[in-house]
Design an enzyme around this catalytic site. Sequence first.
Site, PDB file in Angstrom:
ATOM      1  CG  HIS A  11     -16.191 -18.411  44.022  1.00 27.62           C
ATOM      2  ND1 HIS A  11     -17.463 -18.952  43.982  1.00 27.62           N
ATOM      3  CD2 HIS A  11     -15.814 -18.416  45.321  1.00 27.62           C
ATOM      4  CE1 HIS A  11     -17.828 -19.273  45.218  1.00 27.62           C
ATOM      5  NE2 HIS A  11     -16.849 -18.967  46.044  1.00 27.62           N
ATOM      6  CD  GLU A  38     -17.176 -10.398  41.642  1.00 26.58           C
ATOM      7  OE1 GLU A  38     -18.108  -9.999  40.916  1.00 26.58           O
ATOM      8  OE2 GLU A  38     -17.299 -11.329  42.446  1.00 26.58           O
ATOM      9  CG  ASN A  67     -18.195  -9.605  37.133  1.00 31.86           C
ATOM     10  OD1 ASN A  67     -17.030  -9.253  37.312  1.00 31.86           O
ATOM     11  ND2 ASN A  67     -19.030  -9.863  38.124  1.00 31.86           N
ATOM     12  CG  LEU A 122     -21.442 -25.550  33.494  1.00 31.09           C
ATOM     13  CD1 LEU A 122     -20.248 -24.664  33.185  1.00 31.09           C
ATOM     14  CD2 LEU A 122     -22.458 -25.519  32.353  1.00 31.09           C
ATOM     15  N   GLY A 133     -25.355  -9.001  35.245  1.00 30.98           N
ATOM     16  CA  GLY A 133     -24.290  -8.911  34.244  1.00 30.98           C
ATOM     17  C   GLY A 133     -23.376  -7.714  34.397  1.00 30.98           C
ATOM     18  CD  GLU A 181     -12.863 -30.785  44.139  1.00 28.48           C
ATOM     19  OE1 GLU A 181     -12.922 -30.527  45.332  1.00 28.48           O
ATOM     20  OE2 GLU A 181     -11.852 -31.262  43.586  1.00 28.48           O
TER      21      GLU A 181
HETATM   22  C1  GRF Z   1     -20.485 -12.123  40.894  1.00 23.93           C
HETATM   23  O1  GRF Z   1     -20.455 -11.786  42.242  1.00 23.93           O
HETATM   24  C2  GRF Z   1     -19.582 -13.295  40.624  1.00 23.93           C
HETATM   25  O2  GRF Z   1     -18.521 -13.377  41.523  1.00 23.93           O
HETATM   26  C3  GRF Z   1     -20.497 -14.467  40.808  1.00 23.93           C
HETATM   27  O3  GRF Z   1     -21.734 -14.043  40.307  1.00 23.93           O
HETATM   28  C4  GRF Z   1     -21.845 -12.638  40.451  1.00 23.93           C
HETATM   29  C5  GRF Z   1     -22.270 -12.080  39.136  1.00 23.93           C
HETATM   30  O4  GRF Z   1     -22.574 -10.709  39.251  1.00 23.93           O
HETATM   31  N1  GRF Z   1     -19.992 -15.628  40.129  1.00 23.93           N
HETATM   32  P1  GRF Z   1     -22.937  -9.847  37.980  1.00 23.93           P
HETATM   33  O5  GRF Z   1     -24.154 -10.469  37.329  1.00 23.93           O
HETATM   34  O6  GRF Z   1     -21.751  -9.876  37.061  1.00 23.93           O
HETATM   35  O7  GRF Z   1     -23.205  -8.500  38.531  1.00 23.93           O
END
Ligand code: GRF
Length: 220
Positions: A116, A181, A22, A100, A20, A150
């Site tokens: 992504h 990110e 992000n 999903l 987590g 998709e």
């Molecule tokens: C990230 O690399 C994101 O691009 C992918 O899953 C990962 C999640 O990382 N969808 P975190 O749990 O937010 O560190």
Amino acid sequence: MASRSPETMLNIAVLVSGSGTNLQAIIDTVHTGDCPAEVSLVLSNKPAYGLTRAQDAGIATALLEAQSGESREAYDARLLKTLEAYKPDLIVLAGFMRILSADFVAHFDGRMLNIHPSLLPLYKGLNTHQRALDDAQSQHGATVHFVTAELDSGPALIQGIVEVEAQDDIDSLSARVHLVEHKIYPQAIDWIARRRAYCKDGIVHFDGKPLIAPKRLTLE
Ligand code: GRF
């Protein structure tokens, strides 16, 4: 938290499966900045550190594990019921490691974001960093996109660009992609919360005009 009335706040539910980071970047932005958004729920499909991060921030959490033999549709029906109790305006997938169902995606059409770890449409699916290294790409990164049925194919709002260095390995490259990110996901949410960005009929609009190509942010 900004002093705005709850009615004007974008109500967000974040779905995680892992650490987590992000989610943390999003919490840091919406709880400390002036972004007119609020995370009302963090949900995980497995015990995950992301849930601890949410609890530490005083956000409601839900652990929704799949039951043995449960169909994707049945799980997604429980997921929808859990989410709807919080009336989210936006679903934010932040490392949620489940595919999903089409019905679930359709329910949140234009209201669900994913991040992504590649410059889509390159490298949909898994092992994106290794595939970028194997192909000797000079640039790599991450994409925030609206979710469609998709996988990893919905319309993109913003991409974070990372220059690939000659000495990069999967650890160094993925670490820099994570850094970018953490900039582009809160940025995308801020734009949506301010109604600068939205998705209608499969087309992202930005400042009132269709977005021809995703916004780009290069990691310095
Ligand atoms: C990230 O690399 C994101 O691009 C992918 O899953 C990962 C999640 O990382 N969808 P975190 O749990 O937010 O560190």
